[in-house]
Design a protein around this motif. Sequence first.
Motif, PDB file in Angstrom:
ATOM      1  N   VAL A 122      29.257  -6.812 -31.160  1.00  0.00           N
ATOM      2  CA  VAL A 122      29.317  -5.363 -31.368  1.00  0.00           C
ATOM      3  C   VAL A 122      30.670  -4.960 -31.951  1.00  0.00           C
ATOM      4  O   VAL A 122      30.747  -4.205 -32.913  1.00  0.00           O
ATOM      5  N   PHE A 123      31.756  -5.461 -31.378  1.00  0.00           N
ATOM      6  CA  PHE A 123      33.082  -5.056 -31.834  1.00  0.00           C
ATOM      7  C   PHE A 123      33.467  -5.706 -33.165  1.00  0.00           C
ATOM      8  O   PHE A 123      34.286  -5.158 -33.902  1.00  0.00           O
ATOM      9  N   ALA A 124      32.877  -6.825 -33.512  1.00  0.00           N
ATOM     10  CA  ALA A 124      33.172  -7.502 -34.781  1.00  0.00           C
ATOM     11  C   ALA A 124      32.765  -6.647 -35.978  1.00  0.00           C
ATOM     12  O   ALA A 124      33.280  -6.838 -37.083  1.00  0.00           O
ATOM     13  N   GLU A 125      31.876  -5.707 -35.771  1.00  0.00           N
ATOM     14  CA  GLU A 125      31.488  -4.801 -36.857  1.00  0.00           C
ATOM     15  C   GLU A 125      32.643  -3.900 -37.281  1.00  0.00           C
ATOM     16  O   GLU A 125      32.607  -3.308 -38.355  1.00  0.00           O
ATOM     17  N   TYR A 126      33.673  -3.798 -36.443  1.00  0.00           N
ATOM     18  CA  TYR A 126      34.788  -2.895 -36.710  1.00  0.00           C
ATOM     19  C   TYR A 126      36.095  -3.625 -36.970  1.00  0.00           C
ATOM     20  O   TYR A 126      37.126  -2.985 -37.158  1.00  0.00           O
ATOM     21  N   GLY A 127      36.070  -4.948 -36.976  1.00  0.00           N
ATOM     22  CA  GLY A 127      37.273  -5.719 -37.256  1.00  0.00           C
ATOM     23  C   GLY A 127      37.240  -7.080 -36.584  1.00  0.00           C
ATOM     24  O   GLY A 127      36.235  -7.493 -36.014  1.00  0.00           O
ATOM     25  N   SER A 128      38.365  -7.739 -36.634  1.00  0.00           N
ATOM     26  CA  SER A 128      38.486  -9.088 -36.087  1.00  0.00           C
ATOM     27  C   SER A 128      38.729  -9.045 -34.573  1.00  0.00           C
ATOM     28  O   SER A 128      39.703  -8.451 -34.112  1.00  0.00           O
ATOM     29  N   VAL A 129      37.844  -9.678 -33.824  1.00  0.00           N
ATOM     30  CA  VAL A 129      37.962  -9.720 -32.358  1.00  0.00           C
ATOM     31  C   VAL A 129      38.711 -10.985 -31.970  1.00  0.00           C
ATOM     32  O   VAL A 129      38.293 -12.090 -32.278  1.00  0.00           O
ATOM     33  N   LYS A 130      39.846 -10.800 -31.287  1.00  0.00           N
ATOM     34  CA  LYS A 130      40.645 -11.947 -30.851  1.00  0.00           C
ATOM     35  C   LYS A 130      40.148 -12.522 -29.534  1.00  0.00           C
ATOM     36  O   LYS A 130      40.089 -13.737 -29.361  1.00  0.00           O
ATOM     37  N   ARG A 131      39.771 -11.628 -28.596  1.00  0.00           N
ATOM     38  CA  ARG A 131      39.382 -12.116 -27.264  1.00  0.00           C
ATOM     39  C   ARG A 131      38.559 -11.055 -26.556  1.00  0.00           C
ATOM     40  O   ARG A 131      38.779  -9.868 -26.717  1.00  0.00           O
TER      41      ARG A 131
ATOM     42  N   PHE B 150      32.489  -3.943 -16.479  1.00  0.00           N
ATOM     43  CA  PHE B 150      33.491  -3.508 -17.449  1.00  0.00           C
ATOM     44  C   PHE B 150      34.115  -4.733 -18.084  1.00  0.00           C
ATOM     45  O   PHE B 150      33.930  -5.859 -17.620  1.00  0.00           O
ATOM     46  N   GLY B 151      34.826  -4.508 -19.175  1.00  0.00           N
ATOM     47  CA  GLY B 151      35.471  -5.627 -19.856  1.00  0.00           C
ATOM     48  C   GLY B 151      36.617  -5.148 -20.724  1.00  0.00           C
ATOM     49  O   GLY B 151      36.900  -3.949 -20.821  1.00  0.00           O
ATOM     50  N   PHE B 152      37.278  -6.116 -21.360  1.00  0.00           N
ATOM     51  CA  PHE B 152      38.391  -5.839 -22.251  1.00  0.00           C
ATOM     52  C   PHE B 152      38.148  -6.566 -23.560  1.00  0.00           C
ATOM     53  O   PHE B 152      37.708  -7.716 -23.569  1.00  0.00           O
ATOM     54  N   VAL B 153      38.423  -5.886 -24.662  1.00  0.00           N
ATOM     55  CA  VAL B 153      38.273  -6.469 -25.992  1.00  0.00           C
ATOM     56  C   VAL B 153      39.621  -6.358 -26.690  1.00  0.00           C
ATOM     57  O   VAL B 153      40.208  -5.281 -26.739  1.00  0.00           O
ATOM     58  N   GLU B 154      40.107  -7.479 -27.210  1.00  0.00           N
ATOM     59  CA  GLU B 154      41.353  -7.472 -27.973  1.00  0.00           C
ATOM     60  C   GLU B 154      41.013  -7.646 -29.442  1.00  0.00           C
ATOM     61  O   GLU B 154      40.244  -8.522 -29.808  1.00  0.00           O
ATOM     62  N   MET B 155      41.605  -6.784 -30.279  1.00  0.00           N
ATOM     63  CA  MET B 155      41.387  -6.841 -31.720  1.00  0.00           C
ATOM     64  C   MET B 155      42.719  -7.066 -32.422  1.00  0.00           C
ATOM     65  O   MET B 155      43.781  -6.891 -31.826  1.00  0.00           O
ATOM     66  N   ASP B 156      42.652  -7.439 -33.707  1.00  0.00           N
ATOM     67  CA  ASP B 156      43.869  -7.787 -34.450  1.00  0.00           C
ATOM     68  C   ASP B 156      44.803  -6.620 -34.715  1.00  0.00           C
ATOM     69  O   ASP B 156      46.016  -6.766 -34.625  1.00  0.00           O
ATOM     70  N   THR B 157      44.251  -5.462 -35.082  1.00  0.00           N
ATOM     71  CA  THR B 157      45.120  -4.347 -35.456  1.00  0.00           C
ATOM     72  C   THR B 157      44.730  -3.071 -34.712  1.00  0.00           C
ATOM     73  O   THR B 157      43.603  -2.932 -34.247  1.00  0.00           O
ATOM     74  N   GLU B 158      45.675  -2.137 -34.661  1.00  0.00           N
ATOM     75  CA  GLU B 158      45.397  -0.848 -34.029  1.00  0.00           C
ATOM     76  C   GLU B 158      44.355  -0.067 -34.824  1.00  0.00           C
ATOM     77  O   GLU B 158      43.559   0.664 -34.245  1.00  0.00           O
ATOM     78  N   ALA B 159      44.346  -0.225 -36.144  1.00  0.00           N
ATOM     79  CA  ALA B 159      43.366   0.471 -36.978  1.00  0.00           C
ATOM     80  C   ALA B 159      41.952   0.000 -36.651  1.00  0.00           C
ATOM     81  O   ALA B 159      41.025   0.818 -36.538  1.00  0.00           O
ATOM     82  N   GLU B 160      41.777  -1.309 -36.460  1.00  0.00           N
ATOM     83  CA  GLU B 160      40.460  -1.848 -36.087  1.00  0.00           C
ATOM     84  C   GLU B 160      40.073  -1.360 -34.693  1.00  0.00           C
ATOM     85  O   GLU B 160      38.932  -0.978 -34.450  1.00  0.00           O
ATOM     86  N   GLU B 161      41.048  -1.363 -33.804  1.00  0.00           N
ATOM     87  CA  GLU B 161      40.806  -0.897 -32.442  1.00  0.00           C
ATOM     88  C   GLU B 161      40.365   0.570 -32.439  1.00  0.00           C
ATOM     89  O   GLU B 161      39.371   0.935 -31.805  1.00  0.00           O
ATOM     90  N   GLN B 162      41.081   1.403 -33.167  1.00  0.00           N
ATOM     91  CA  GLN B 162      40.746   2.825 -33.220  1.00  0.00           C
ATOM     92  C   GLN B 162      39.395   3.058 -33.873  1.00  0.00           C
ATOM     93  O   GLN B 162      38.624   3.923 -33.440  1.00  0.00           O
ATOM     94  N   SER B 163      39.078   2.275 -34.895  1.00  0.00           N
ATOM     95  CA  SER B 163      37.773   2.384 -35.560  1.00  0.00           C
ATOM     96  C   SER B 163      36.641   2.083 -34.582  1.00  0.00           C
ATOM     97  O   SER B 163      35.629   2.792 -34.534  1.00  0.00           O
TER      98      SER B 163
END
Length: 132
Positions: A20-29, A44-57
């Motif tokens: 699901v989150f890969a649609e908005y950028g690179s998922v690290k963990r 609940f969970g935690f998703v880490e992405m490469d950039t703040e822009a991807e995270e905000q998207s």
Amino acid sequence: MSIYVGNLSYEVTEDDLTAVFAEYGSVKRVKLPTDRETGRMRGFGFVEMDTEAEEQSAIDALDGAEWCGRDLEKSIKPSLAKIVAPLAAAAAVVVVAAVTLVGPKGLTSSLLLISLTAYLAISRFSLIIVKS
């Protein structure tokens, strides 16, 4: 980058959340905490992405979305650990004697601890919750 995702179905897997989150950028963990006694996912969970822009998207797109029969509204937000990470980078040892924290409804010591351990090595932790 780290995003807290709440109100997840207990059937969700790390691969599901990654897709699901890969649609908005690179998922690290992706981390889905489980209950120590039952081994069941805690919802609940935690998703880490490469950039703040991807995270905000991802936050903008998924906040309020229905997924796996659950409403994710108001449960996708930057992780509390994001606030504490700069403190950890500044010192080898961080001692917090007293912190006033106004957090989201449902904040528990285990949720806070999970957020913090993503960035800090914690040997001892306690939280006193005072309801006003």
